[in-house]
Design an enzyme around this catalytic site. Structure first.
Site, PDB file in Angstrom:
ATOM      1  N   ARG A  38       0.796  -1.220   0.000  1.00  0.00           N
ATOM      2  CA  ARG A  38       0.000   0.000   0.000  1.00  0.00           C
ATOM      3  C   ARG A  38       0.833   1.277   0.000  1.00  0.00           C
ATOM      4  NH1 ARG A  38      -5.051  -0.910   4.102  1.00  0.00           N
ATOM      5  NH2 ARG A  38      -5.876   0.768   2.838  1.00  0.00           N
ATOM      6  N   HIS A  84      -7.708  -4.710  -6.525  1.00  0.00           N
ATOM      7  CA  HIS A  84      -7.378  -3.928  -5.324  1.00  0.00           C
ATOM      8  C   HIS A  84      -8.585  -3.861  -4.388  1.00  0.00           C
ATOM      9  CE1 HIS A  84      -4.542  -1.227  -3.298  1.00  0.00           C
ATOM     10  NE2 HIS A  84      -5.573  -0.473  -2.983  1.00  0.00           N
ATOM     11  N   TYR A 127     -19.012  12.047 -10.828  1.00  0.00           N
ATOM     12  CA  TYR A 127     -19.119  13.277 -11.606  1.00  0.00           C
ATOM     13  C   TYR A 127     -17.923  13.513 -12.524  1.00  0.00           C
ATOM     14  CZ  TYR A 127     -22.770  14.336  -8.195  1.00  0.00           C
ATOM     15  OH  TYR A 127     -23.891  14.273  -7.408  1.00  0.00           O
TER      16      TYR A 127
END
Length: 844
Positions: A38, A84, A127
């Protein structure tokens, strides 16, 4: 508890576990997951796992630069579902950062929509839209050619690349930041062109040291620009992997209204937004820690970039206010470098050389694996083409055998026996449609065979020859730099200049100061109210070609070869000691690090900036002369002459209106024509004027200057013709031996060339005594004056880069005689380009 099958009763089966051991094992597993899966990037491709998975998934989805944008939520969902499984917010945050041009020096995602700002977060992923940037395409190029290993995903149903091929060093170019368990990484971005230049040098010179590499990578290049103050921390970080440096905003003092000055900030420190600065200013004003600020306006927009205007009240020194703001706000910030990355699966702290070496090894391995894949593919195709060529000779028999065979196995056996084909070639022929088999062209197949053999030879050479492999990698890196490279945005300032500025005008009085410009393009200042010293500081430096008087907190102008006057501040310059015996002399600043120069543009002179502007006289390479009226502009730079074609300014000096009668304007051309005439013959013009004819000559002008007084001397230096074995010659002649002539005439000859000489490489005219210096700072004694104005020069053993008058404090006394200087030096040459040789004020 376990259930008993004998009596159908429950019996206890409790296993005792040591709590400390269980906690230790669990914490280690968690730490391992955070570090390797990570938080830390791989040193080879510079990507964290989530970033790598995003790019790989987008490439697999076909969301490439030449395709339309897709919803970010679609990409995030695909990444989370296949590779993931750590939540959509972490994936979207990583995707957004790779699309932000203020966070990444070379963005990898082309975002469409609101992807946030330094002071605001992005819109929701439903969006926004995204697609890969062209640079991201270079990161994944070659994945289908066995360039990297693939590993199973989290559930073993899919595979993903363990590392990307990475056609450019992403870790250095875009930097990285992350916090793991017990360790963190924080790496600044760098300039792609500089990093690739260093890599190519390492490919050609594997034994290169850090000092050499830092000539190519002098420091970070931040996406937001600004100025890096002090280079010691950068050197430490490049050597050890850890260090700190200060980032200062780019700001100017401007008149923001007819009666008020303001501080205009056009570039902020890395990852600092305007809103944070405004909040800090409000807090300081409300707590009365600072006074004198009238208003703050954020005029930042997409068209003009960052523009933060801090208005100061009347009667407040804007420069003093700026220095206080550097200390009290994020207008000056600190960046801590901590180069921690994964190497062979282990976290390591890497210096610059190690980072470059790890990437080079990765890229060499990728290129070798790709070449082997292409070689196997070309060899397999050649094998099939050779089988087709055998079959095409007897195509009718081939078709007859296929038609008369009972099954495929019989046809395969008969074809192999009849034409001596192997099983692979035979199967390929049998798999082809009959209409394709009958339409094969022998000429086309033979041409393809020849092309394949040439390609196999080329690929084999790369695989077997390490030098050829390195050359291929170097060429590919050069192509990447050409495609995606951009000019440097961050200016690097020396530690001495930073300390001088950081002290602030509140501690540094606004005393008179002299700005000095050297022949090799370096600039500094000397604070002295009594004028320049009779002899310059005894240190390594070259010739001072121009000086200007201003104040320590005042402004001055740099005149360039493009005919531009560029504003600059004296306080940003290195302050040299005014004593001639200073034991420690700090380095000056290259002009290009103080003001922004265009490609091919160089500094010609410096001048003061009085209220009416400087009155200048300047001459161009095509023989144009102009006297500039003392006008000033409110802009950062303005033109003082309109140049025609590819003409450029070669010389300039301040010339007051009252000095026109006694001043002489002097031209010297490459063909050794000298013309001087009274400055009163040239009428002053405005900024837009293009000047008038100064000298009529087919040869380019190499010197223009203003000479006042009768005690003037001319120094000319000839260069050898190509292939000649001479050493060049220098001639010193009094200016009074050359008669003054009218403007726009041809002048008189000032140097007779020997048979081995091709023209003048250097010329200068000014007050006695004239002294010369080499590019490394060693003074050179000039020959005695020659009474013949058209005579030949005397040969010199050492090349010189510039000439000046000792009255300007340019050159120390010669410490050795010419006879003791090296005799194997090449002939007199033109002054070197900036950065090629040690220059003015370089440290010994």
């Amino acid at each position: 508890m376990a259930r008993s099958t004998a009596d159908d009763e429950f019996t206890e089966n409790i296993i005792d576990v040591d709590v400390s051991s269980e906690m230790e094992n669990s914490y280690l597993e968690y730490a391992y997951s955070v570090i390797y899966s990570r938080a830390l990037p791989d040193a080879r491709d510079g990507l964290k796992p989530v970033q790598r998975r995003i790019l790989y998934t987008m490439g697999d989805m076909g969301v490439r630069p030449d395709r339309p944008h897709v919803k970010s939520a679609r990409v995030v969902g695909q990444v989370m579902g296949q590779l993931h499984p750590h939540g959509d917010s972490a994936i979207y945050d990583a995707l957004v950062r790779m699309a932000q041009p203020w966070a990444m020096r070379l963005p990898l995602i082309d975002g469409h929509g609101n992807f946030g700002a330094l002071d605001a977060g992005p819109a929701a992923m439903r969006y926004t839209e995204c697609r890969m940037s062209p640079a991201a395409g270079a990161m994944i190029a070659g994945l289908d050619e066995d360039t990297v290993d693939f590993v199973p995903n989290y559930d073993g149903k899919e595979t993903e690349p363990a590392v990307l091929p990475a056609a450019f060093p992403n870790l250095l170019v875009n930097g990285a930041s992350g916090i793991a368990v017990g360790m963190a990484t924080n790496m600044p971005p760098h300039n792609l062109v500089e990093v690739i230049a260093a890599l190519r040098h390492m490919l050609d010179h594997p034994d290169a040291d850090l000092a050499t590499i830092m000539r190519f990578i002098p420091g970070p290049d931040l996406p937001t620009g600004g100025r890096i103050i002090g280079l010691e921390g950068i050197r430490d970080a490049y050597r050890t992997g850890r260090g700190t440096f200060r980032i200062r905003a780019t700001s100017t003092i401007e008149r923001v209204s007819p009666r008020r000055q303001g501080i205009v900030v056009t570039a902020l420190p890395y990852m600092v937004g305007p809103e944070k600065i405004i909040d800090q200013l409000k807090t300081l004003v409300q707590s009365k820690k600072i006074s004198g600020i009238a208003d703050v306006k954020d005029l930042t927009d997409l068209a003009n970039g960052t523009r933060l205007v801090i208005e100061v009240k009347n009667g407040i020194n804007a420069e003093a206010m700026l220095q206080r703001l550097y200390k009290l706000t994020k207008l000056e910030d600190t960046f801590g470098i901590n180069n921690v990355a994964l190497v062979d699966g282990q976290p390591r702290t890497l210096g610059l050389m190690e980072l470059l070496q790890v990437y080079l090894e990765h890229r060499l391995d990728v290129t070798l694996r790709r070449t082997r894949f292409q070689l196997r593919k070309a060899t397999d195709r050649l094998h099939l083409v050779e089988g087709l060529l055998i079959a095409i000779l007897d195509i009718d028999d081939v078709i007859a055998i296929i038609r008369s065979s009972e099954d495929v196995a019989e046809a395969r056996t008969r074809l192999m026996e009849a034409f001596e084909l192997d099983e692979i070639q035979t199967n390929y022929i049998l798999d082809m449609q009959l209409r394709r088999l009958t339409r094969l062209s022998r000429i086309e197949l033979e041409s393809e065979r020849d092309d394949l053999k040439a390609e196999i030879d080329r690929l084999t050479l790369i695989v077997t020859d390490d030098r050829r492999l390195r050359k291929v990698v170097s060429q590919e890196l050069a192509a990447i730099a050409k495609s995606y490279g951009t000019p440097r945005r961050t200016v690097l300032m020396g530690s001495s200049g930073a300390a001088e500025s950081a002290a602030g005008p509140l501690e540094v009085p606004d005393d008179p100061t002299w700005v000095l410009l050297s022949a090799t393009g370096r600039i500094a200042r000397i604070d002295t109210p009594d004028g320049l010293p009779a002899t310059g500081p005894r240190a390594r430096h070259d010739v001072i070609v121009s000086t200007a008087r201003t104040t320590a907190r005042g402004e001055f102008a740099v005149l360039t070869s493009a005919g531009r006057l560029i504003r600059a501040r004296a306080i940003d310059l290195v302050n040299l000691p005014a004593t001639a015996t200073a034991p420690s002399l700090t380095g000056g600043t290259p002009v290009a690090e103080l003001v922004m120069l265009n490609k091919g543009e160089r500094a010609i002179a410096v001048s003061g900036l009085p209220d009416q502007g400087p009155a200048l006289a300047l001459g161009t390479r095509d023989g144009i002369v102009k006297r500039v009226n003392p006008e000033i502009s409110g802009q950062d730079w303005w033109e003082v002459i309109t140049l025609k074609g590819d003409d450029e300014v070669v010389g300039a000096a301040e010339l007051d209106v009252d000095d026109g009668e006694r001043a002489q304007l002097c031209f010297i051309t490459e063909s050794a024509s000298l013309l001087h005439f009274s400055a009163s013959l040239v009428r002053p013009q405005g900024r837009k004027g293009s000047g008038v004819a100064g000298i009529r000559s087919a040869s380019p002008v190499i010197f223009f200057g203003v000479v006042t007084g009768d005690d003037a001397v001319v120094v000319t230096g000839a260069d050898d013709a190509p292939g000649a074995q001479g050493s060049g010659s220098v001639k010193v002649t009094g200016l009074d031996l050359f008669p003054a002539k009218g403007r726009a005439t041809g002048g008189v000859r000032c140097h007779r060339f020997l048979r081995s000489e091709s023209g003048l490489a250097l010329a200068w005219a000014g007050p006695r005594p004239a002294v010369a210096g080499t590019a490394t700072g060693r003074p050179v004694e000039l020959p005695a004056e020659n009474d013949r104005r058209d005579g030949s020069g005397d040969q010199i053993p050492t090349p010189i880069t510039g000439v000046a008058s000792r009255l300007a404090g340019a050159i120390p006394e010669p410490e050795t005689s010419p006879a003791a200087l090296p005799t194997d030096a090449r002939p007199l040459i033109d002054p070197p380009e900036r950065g090629d040789q040690p220059g003015l004020f370089d440290e010994s």
